[in-house]
Scaffold this motif. Structure first.
Motif, PDB file in Angstrom:
ATOM      1  N   UNK A   6      46.753  -0.247 -53.612  1.00 21.72           N
ATOM      2  CA  UNK A   6      46.545   0.396 -54.906  1.00 21.72           C
ATOM      3  C   UNK A   6      47.837   0.790 -55.593  1.00 21.72           C
ATOM      4  N   UNK A   7      48.846   1.141 -54.782  1.00 26.03           N
ATOM      5  CA  UNK A   7      50.029   1.752 -55.390  1.00 26.03           C
ATOM      6  C   UNK A   7      51.310   1.020 -55.047  1.00 26.03           C
ATOM      7  N   UNK A   8      51.240   0.065 -54.149  1.00 31.94           N
ATOM      8  CA  UNK A   8      52.433  -0.692 -53.800  1.00 31.94           C
ATOM      9  C   UNK A   8      53.178  -0.095 -52.629  1.00 31.94           C
ATOM     10  N   UNK A   9      54.283  -0.771 -52.247  1.00 27.28           N
ATOM     11  CA  UNK A   9      54.976  -0.381 -51.029  1.00 27.28           C
ATOM     12  C   UNK A   9      56.149   0.555 -51.211  1.00 27.28           C
ATOM     13  N   UNK A  10      56.369   1.070 -52.430  1.00 23.71           N
ATOM     14  CA  UNK A  10      57.492   1.978 -52.665  1.00 23.71           C
ATOM     15  C   UNK A  10      57.156   3.326 -52.036  1.00 23.71           C
ATOM     16  N   UNK A  11      57.910   3.683 -51.000  1.00 27.25           N
ATOM     17  CA  UNK A  11      57.542   4.872 -50.235  1.00 27.25           C
ATOM     18  C   UNK A  11      57.593   6.169 -51.025  1.00 27.25           C
ATOM     19  N   UNK A  65      33.186   3.660 -43.233  1.00 26.00           N
ATOM     20  CA  UNK A  65      33.566   3.914 -44.626  1.00 26.00           C
ATOM     21  C   UNK A  65      34.827   3.140 -44.987  1.00 26.00           C
ATOM     22  N   UNK A  66      35.792   3.144 -44.062  1.00 22.95           N
ATOM     23  CA  UNK A  66      37.100   2.573 -44.387  1.00 22.95           C
ATOM     24  C   UNK A  66      37.174   1.061 -44.317  1.00 22.95           C
ATOM     25  N   UNK A  67      36.487   0.480 -43.342  1.00 19.04           N
ATOM     26  CA  UNK A  67      36.635  -0.971 -43.157  1.00 19.04           C
ATOM     27  C   UNK A  67      36.133  -1.774 -44.347  1.00 19.04           C
ATOM     28  N   UNK A  68      34.963  -1.497 -44.892  1.00 13.41           N
ATOM     29  CA  UNK A  68      34.531  -2.293 -46.055  1.00 13.41           C
ATOM     30  C   UNK A  68      35.500  -2.192 -47.226  1.00 13.41           C
ATOM     31  N   UNK A  69      35.989  -0.936 -47.447  1.00 11.15           N
ATOM     32  CA  UNK A  69      36.962  -0.733 -48.523  1.00 11.15           C
ATOM     33  C   UNK A  69      38.156  -1.635 -48.303  1.00 11.15           C
ATOM     34  N   UNK A  70      38.622  -1.620 -47.063  1.00 13.48           N
ATOM     35  CA  UNK A  70      39.813  -2.343 -46.682  1.00 13.48           C
ATOM     36  C   UNK A  70      39.602  -3.843 -46.839  1.00 13.48           C
ATOM     37  N   UNK A  71      38.454  -4.329 -46.345  1.00  9.11           N
ATOM     38  CA  UNK A  71      38.171  -5.763 -46.430  1.00  9.11           C
ATOM     39  C   UNK A  71      38.061  -6.214 -47.882  1.00  9.11           C
ATOM     40  N   UNK A  72      37.424  -5.370 -48.697  1.00  9.71           N
ATOM     41  CA  UNK A  72      37.278  -5.722 -50.107  1.00  9.71           C
ATOM     42  C   UNK A  72      38.636  -5.913 -50.760  1.00  9.71           C
ATOM     43  N   UNK A  73      39.513  -4.938 -50.488  1.00  9.52           N
ATOM     44  CA  UNK A  73      40.842  -5.037 -51.078  1.00  9.52           C
ATOM     45  C   UNK A  73      41.600  -6.236 -50.525  1.00  9.52           C
ATOM     46  N   UNK A  74      41.436  -6.485 -49.235  1.00 10.40           N
ATOM     47  CA  UNK A  74      42.152  -7.592 -48.610  1.00 10.40           C
ATOM     48  C   UNK A  74      41.752  -8.918 -49.250  1.00 10.40           C
ATOM     49  N   UNK A  75      40.432  -9.046 -49.496  1.00 11.18           N
ATOM     50  CA  UNK A  75      39.951 -10.318 -50.009  1.00 11.18           C
ATOM     51  C   UNK A  75      40.234 -10.462 -51.494  1.00 11.18           C
ATOM     52  N   UNK A  76      40.086  -9.353 -52.251  1.00 11.28           N
ATOM     53  CA  UNK A  76      40.158  -9.495 -53.700  1.00 11.28           C
ATOM     54  C   UNK A  76      41.585  -9.536 -54.227  1.00 11.28           C
TER      55      UNK A  76
END
Lengths: 362, 355
Positions: free
Chosen positions: B292-297, B337-348
Motif C-alpha cells: 500500500x505504501x511502498x518500501x521507504x522505511x 483475516x490476513x491471508x486473503x488480504x495478502x493474497x489479493x494484494x499479491x495477485x492484483x
C-alpha cells in the motif's frame, strides 16, 4: 521538516495519554455494584487454597465447567444455575441436563466471556481451581462487578468430601450435603474394609490403559490420578515409579510386568444402549500378541470401563467398579451397577441407562 | 542538471512525501474508526450511545451505571488498546527484521524469541509459578528473560561469525529448535494442569489484558519506535544494496543490524510476555503495508504499525462475534483475516513489491 515535527508531537500526545489514563485507572477504585448488605456473607476456602467471601445462601451461580452442574443437581440446586459453559451445554444438548436448556452460555472453561458473566449478576462463579485462567485471574476481571470466584474441582477424590461440604455450606443445604456425602463415603469405607487385609504379594497388578494404545497413567499423589483409584480399590498400578501424569509406555514392558488385570477406558457410557463397541475394544486388547501370555488375558481379567464410571465427576465411582473387578470373591454381594442406578435416579433425577463396564459384572 | 529538471525533481519529491503522508493519515483514521467500532462490540447488551457516554464520563462527569463503566473501562478498553499496541509493536519489529536480513520470509520470531519465551514460561510454570505461587508476574518475567537471553545469544553468534543476514537467520533457526526441544522435555514431565497452563500460555491471546500490562507495552513501543525511525534511512539503503556498498555510503552495517536486532527483540519480548505468541502479524503486516505504501522505511515503519494494529483489532473483533460467546483463538483468526488480504494484494499488484 514538518513531517518530523508532526511525528514528535504525535508521540508526545500518545505518551501523555497512555501514562495519564493507565496510571489513574489502575489505581482508581471501581465502585462495586451496591452490595446487598442485608445478605449474610460467609468465608470459605476453595480448592486453590483461596479464602473467598460469598453470600449465603448463594442464589445465582455461574459454572465454568460441567462437574459443578452434576454436584449441584445432587444437592437439589440446579435452579440456581444462571450461566453455564460450552462443555455443560454439550451435556444439555445430549439430554443429560434438560432443566438447563434455557440457561445462557457464558463461554468456555478456558475463555470465559466476562461481560456475559457480569451481565447475569451471579453471586458466585464456580470454576476449575488449577487450569488457566486461574480463579485469581478471573477474580481480577470480575472485580468491579462484586462477583465472588470460587475454585472447586469435584474430580479429585481425596478432597471431594471437603469440596461438597463447601458447596453445601454456600447453598445452606446441610442435610442434603450429608446425605449425598454418606452415599459415597459409606461405599469407600466398605471397600477399604474388605481390601485392607490383602497382603502386598497378593494385590492385583493393574495395567490401566487410556483411549490411545499403551497410554497409561502415573502420578498417584494427586488423587485425581488413575493410580489413586486403582489403589483405593486394593490394587497396585503397574508403573508406580512414574510421576508423569499420562505417558506412552513400551508394550514389551507391559508384557514383562505381567499384569493380573487389564482395564481400558472408553468414552461410551450413559448413552450406550448396547455393548458392541465395548466388545470391539476388548477383542483388540486380547488379540494383541504381546499380551497373550499375561495373567490378565490368560485368566480373562480384561475389562473395558466407561469414563462415565471412572473419569471427571465420576472418579468417585471408580473404586466401586474396580474393587468388584479385582476381587470378585470378596465382593460377591456387591453390585456397582445398582449403586450407579441409585445415584442416577435418586441424586441426579435421571433414568438409569447405559453400559459402564464390559464384560458385565455378575 | 538544468534548473527546470531540478525544480521538477523537488516537486516530484514533495508530491511523493505528501502522498505517503496522506496514506498514513488515512490509515490512522481507519484505525481510529475501527477502535470506535471495537469498543461497542461485546457480549454485554450496551447501546452504542451508552458506551460513548461511559468513555466520556471518565474525563468529564456524566451519569453512567457502574456496570457499563466496569464493562467498558475494565474489560473492553484494556483488551482493545493492548491489541493496538501489540499489533503495532510486532508489525514494526517484523518490518525491521525483514529489512536487516533482506529476507521477506523473516518475522520477529525468526531469531527464536518465541521458542525461548515459551520455554521460559514453561519452565516457570513447571517450577510452580502461577499455579502454586507468584502468579503471572513470574511467568511473564521468565518468558521475557529467556527471550532476551536468546536474542543476546544470537547477537553473540553474529559477533563471532559476522553479522550477515544469513548468519542471523541460521543462528535464529538453530536456537529456536533448541528452545523448542527443551520446552518439549519440560512438558513431557509436567502434570496435566501445568501442561494445560503451558499450552494455554503459548496461544496468543488478549484475554489477560489489563491497564498495567497495556501501559508497559505502550511505553516500550513509544520508547523504541523513535529509535527505529532514526535508522529508517539506513534501512532503506541496506535493503537495496549489499553490505559493501552500504558501507561505502557511510553506513555502519553491523552496528545498525545489531542495534535494530536488539530493539526488535526487546519490543517483541515485552509484548509476547503478556500476550503469548501471536504469530503472523510480524510476517504479514509489513508486506501488506509495502503493497500500500511502498518500501521507504520512513513511511513503512509507521504504516506497518497502523496495519498491524488494524489486523489485530479486526481479528479480535471477528474472533468474538463469529460464535458468541465462544472466543476463537487470536492467532487462528489473524490468519483467516490476513491471508486473503495478502493474497489479493499479491495477485492484483502489477509491480514488484519486495524491492
Amino acid at each position: 521538516m514538518n513531517y518530523k515535527a508532526l511525528l514528535i508531537l504525535f508521540m508526545i500526545i500518545m505518551f501523555t495519554l497512555t501514562v495519564s489514563s493507565s496510571g489513574c485507572i489502575s489505581q482508581s477504585a471501581f465502585n462495586e455494584l451496591g452490595e446487598d448488605s442485608s445478605k449474610n456473607t460467609i468465608k470459605i476456602q476453595d480448592s486453590a487454597g483461596r479464602y473467598v467471601e460469598v453470600p449465603q445462601p448463594v442464589e445465582r451461580i455461574v459454572i465454568l465447567w460441567d462437574n459443578p452442574a452434576e454436584e449441584l443437581r445432587s444437592l437439589g440446586a440446579t435452579e440456581r444455575i444462571v450461566g453455564i459453559d460450552t462443555e455443560t451445554k454439550k451435556k444439555v444438548d445430549a439430554g443429560f441436563f434438560p432443566e438447563l436448556a434455557d440457561v445462557p452460555v457464558v463461554g468456555s472453561w478456558d475463555e470465559p466471556d466476562y461481560e456475559k458473566i457480569a451481565e447475569l449478576k451471579p453471586d458466585v462463579v464456580i470454576m476449575l481451581s488449577s487450569y488457566p485462567p486461574l480463579p485469581d485471574d478471573v477474580q481480577k476481571k470480575l472485580e468491579p462487578f462484586g462477583i465472588a470466584v470460587v475454585g472447586l474441582d469435584f474430580y479429585r477424590v481425596n478432597v471431594w468430601e471437603r469440596e461438597v461440604r463447601t458447596l453445601g455450606f454456600m447453598l445452606d443445604a446441610e442435610e442434603e450435603t450429608d446425605r449425598y456425602i454418606h452415599f459415597f463415603t459409606d461405599e469407600w469405607a466398605l471397600i477399604k474394609e474388605r481390601t485392607k487385609d490383602i497382603p502386598d504379594g497378593e494385590m492385583k497388578k493393574v495395567y490401566f490403559e487410556g483411549l490411545e494404545s499403551y497410554q497409561t497413567y502415573g502420578g498417584a499423589d494427586y488423587g485425581c490420578g488413575i493410580p489413586g483409584m486403582v489403589r483405593a480399590a486394593g490394587g497396585i498400578d503397574l508403573f508406580p515409579e512414574f510421576s508423569a501424569y499420562a505417558f506412552e509406555v513400551d508394550p514389551e514392558e507391559v508384557a514383562g510386568r505381567n499384569p493380573d488385570v487389564i482395564i481400558k477406558g472408553s468414552t461410551q457410557g450413559y448413552f450406550a444402549n448396547e455393548s458392541s463397541k465395548f466388545e470391539i475394544i476388548l477383542t483388540e486388547i486380547t488379540n494383541r500378541p504381546e499380551l497373550t501370555d499375561t495373567n490378565a488375558v490368560k485368566s480373562g481379567n480384561v475389562y473395558v470401563i466407561s469414563w462415565d464410571a471412572a473419569a471427571g465427576a465420576r472418579k468417585k465411582f471408580g473404586p466401586i467398579y474396580l474393587a468388584k473387578i479385582f476381587y470378585p470373591e470378596k465382593f460377591e454381594d456387591y453390585d456397582p451397577n445398582l449403586i450407579m442406578k441409585q445415584y442416577l435416579e435418586v441424586f441426579q433425577g435421571v433414568e438409569y441407562q447405559g453400559v459402564y463396564c464390559y464384560p458385565q459384572l455378575e | 542538471m538544468s534548473a527546470n529538471s531540478e525544480i521538477c525533481m523537488i516537486e516530484e519529491y514533495s508530491e511523493y512525501v505528501t502522498r505517503k503522508t496522506l496514506l498514513l493519515f488515512a490509515g490512522f483514521v481507519t484505525l481510529g474508526m475501527l477502535i470506535l467500532f471495537a469498543v461497542t462490540v461485546g457480549a454485554a447488551d450496551l447501546k452504542i450511545e451508552e458506551v460513548f457516554l461511559v468513555v466520556y464520563s471518565r474525563f468529564f462527569s456524566a451519569k453512567v451505571s457502574d456496570f457499563s463503566y466496569g464493562v467498558v473501562w475494565h474489560l473492553r478498553l484494556p483488551r482493545l488498546l493492548m491489541g493496538v499496541f501489540a499489533g503495532a509493536g510486532l508489525a514494526a519489529a517484523g518490518a525491521v527484521m525483514q529489512g536487516i536480513t533482506r529476507n521477506p520470509l523473516v518475522s520477529p520470531f525468526t531469531i527464536g524469541i518465541s521458542s525461548a519465551a515459551a520455554f521460559g514460561a514453561s519452565l516457570s510454570i513447571y517450577l510452580g509459578a502461577g499455579l502454586l505461587w507468584g502468579g503471572q508476574v513470574f511467568i511473564m518475567g521468565s518468558a521475557f528473560f529467556f527471550s532476551l537471553l536468546c536474542a543476546s545469544g544470537v547477537f553473540s553468534l553474529t559477533r563471532l561469525r559476522g553479522s550477515s543476514p544469513e548468519t542471523l537467520v541460521l543462528a535464529g533457526i538453530a536456537i529456536s529448535y533448541l528452545f523448542s526441544a527443551m520446552a518439549a522435555v519440560i512438558q513431557f514431565f509436567a502434570s496435566e494442569e501445568k501442561l494445560m497452563a503451558m499450552v494455554h500460555w503459548s496461544f496468543g491471546s488478549l484475554s489477560n489484558a489489563n491497564w498495567d500490562s497495556t501501559a508497559v507495552i505502550a511505553l516500550s513501543l513509544l520508547l523504541v519506535f523513535p529509535l527505529l525511525m532514526k535508522y529508517s534511512w539506513d534501512l532503506n539503503a541496506m535493503m537495496f544494496v549489499n553490505d559493501e556498498t552500504a558501507k561505502s555510503l557511510g553506513i555502519n552495517t553491523s552496528r545498525v543490524r545489531t542495534v535494530l536486532l536488539l530493539l526488535s527483540a526487546l519490543v517483541t519480548s515485552v509484548i509476547i510476555s503478556f500476550t503469548g505468541i501471536i504469530g503472523f502479524i510480524g510476517l504479514v503486516a509489513p508486506h501488506l503495508t509495502r503493497f500500500l505504501i511502498g518500501g521507504d522505511h520512513r513511511f513503512l515503519l509507521p504504516g506497518t504499525c497502523i496495519s498491524g494494529s488494524i489486523l489485530v483489532v479486526a481479528a479480535d473483533i471477528a474472533g468474538r462475534i463469529i460464535m458468541p460467546p465462544v472466543v476463537l483463538p487470536l492467532g487462528v483468526v489473524i490468519s483467516f483475516v490476513g491471508v486473503p488480504m495478502f493474497l489479493y494484494l499479491l495477485i492484483s499488484r502489477k509491480e514488484e513489491f519486495w524491492k
